[in-house]
Design an enzyme around this catalytic site. Sequence first.
Site, short mmCIF file in Angstrom:
data_model
loop_
_atom_site.label_atom_id
_atom_site.label_comp_id
_atom_site.label_asym_id
_atom_site.label_seq_id
_atom_site.Cartn_x
_atom_site.Cartn_y
_atom_site.Cartn_z
N ARG A 117 0.66 -1.11 0.07
CA ARG A 117 -0.03 -0.07 0.06
C ARG A 117 0.93 1.18 0.08
NH1 ARG A 117 -5.30 1.59 3.69
NH2 ARG A 117 -5.93 0.08 2.14
N HIS A 144 -7.74 0.65 -6.07
CA HIS A 144 -7.69 -0.18 -4.87
C HIS A 144 -8.54 -1.35 -5.38
CE1 HIS A 144 -7.95 -1.25 -0.78
NE2 HIS A 144 -8.70 -0.50 -0.43
N GLN A 147 -10.18 -3.73 -2.90
CA GLN A 147 -11.49 -3.45 -2.32
C GLN A 147 -12.59 -4.13 -3.24
OE1 GLN A 147 -11.91 -1.92 0.78
NE2 GLN A 147 -14.17 -2.38 -0.06
N ASP A 240 -17.25 6.94 -0.58
CA ASP A 240 -16.05 6.82 0.14
C ASP A 240 -15.72 8.14 0.76
OD1 ASP A 240 -13.50 6.32 0.60
OD2 ASP A 240 -12.57 6.52 -1.41
N CYS A 280 -16.40 1.70 1.50
CA CYS A 280 -15.20 0.87 1.68
C CYS A 280 -14.60 0.73 2.88
CB CYS A 280 -14.23 1.31 0.59
SG CYS A 280 -13.85 3.14 0.38
N ARG A 308 -13.54 -8.62 2.17
CA ARG A 308 -12.00 -8.58 1.96
C ARG A 308 -11.15 -9.59 1.95
NH1 ARG A 308 -10.05 -3.05 1.96
NH2 ARG A 308 -7.93 -4.30 1.07
#
Length: 321
Positions: A117, A144, A147, A240, A280, A308
Amino acid sequence: MTQITKMTVAIPQIKATSFLTVADLSSEELVQVLDYAAHLKALRKAGTPHPLLQRKAVAMYFEKPSNRTRVSFEVGIFDLGAHPFMLRKEEINLGVRETIADTARTLSRYVDGIMIRTFAQKDVEELAEWATVPVINGLTDEHHPCQILADLQSMRESFGPDLKGRKLVFVGDGNNMAHSLLEGGALMGMDVTIACPASHQPLPAIVDKVKTMAAQTGSTIEISDDLEKAAEGASVLYTDVWASMGQESEKAEREKAFTRFQVNAELLARSESDAIVLHCLPAHRGEEITADTFEKYADIIFNQAENRLHAQKAIMAVLMG
Ligand code: CP
Ligand code: NVA
């Protein structure tokens, strides 16, 4: 006992050797990975061991904070019988202490996979270019993808495996989530609308690429600041944070730009009667989503967070199994 709880389901094969964007998968591969994620979820729920990566080691490197990604990867790697371990920025300092190529080639001599990340997508691409083991993107400023696997798994649990023709509306910033949802939605044949201020649209290069993908799957792609119209016919309202990790200094300015771009009861009233709300996480109540709407869909949202774990186990098994 259904077929899904047996260990005999074959691990899907994909062309890509790393997972840096959702578009690294074809539509068919994405469906296979999602089917496999559902299989692994059923195995875990049934308490059936599935040590598909026994005696392997997976490194996790974070340059941004994380709850879900950190914990779901660590637990997932452990579930698969492999050894997870964290590399801190102070240890690796990607691209600063040594070249990214040297970090990649060194780590590849020890581990079977690298989850990263960080900020720049190009750094993850460079790491993958030099690594001889799979690299998995755990979030960059642009994408991402992990996700989105969990998100699509959640949508399939609500609407069935075929999402073709369903309308997915992302409300907020044209950010990493918007980019990856565009890709995932297009690959699944969904109609995707990004409802965002004109000042914060997704990157044109990504939108162009996704429109080409959408032409092949028969989905439609729209970028619009007409939030109310966007919500009409929506099966999924997704949101988000307004200011992503690394944009903390823009918080005040973003609060002004995004005030209207909120998932709330009024917006839901415009969408389909069976619409779901996804997030998310982390969530900022009173900003991109109201507290009452968040709580109304909390079971779905935390199941999405749980997914996830299952989805990432699937992509790790596919890449490293
Ligand atoms: N959704 C997500 O990636 O959460 P974290 O930032 O907590 O990992
Ligand atoms: N857009 C958010 C996603 C968090 C999972 C961020 O990058 O901070």
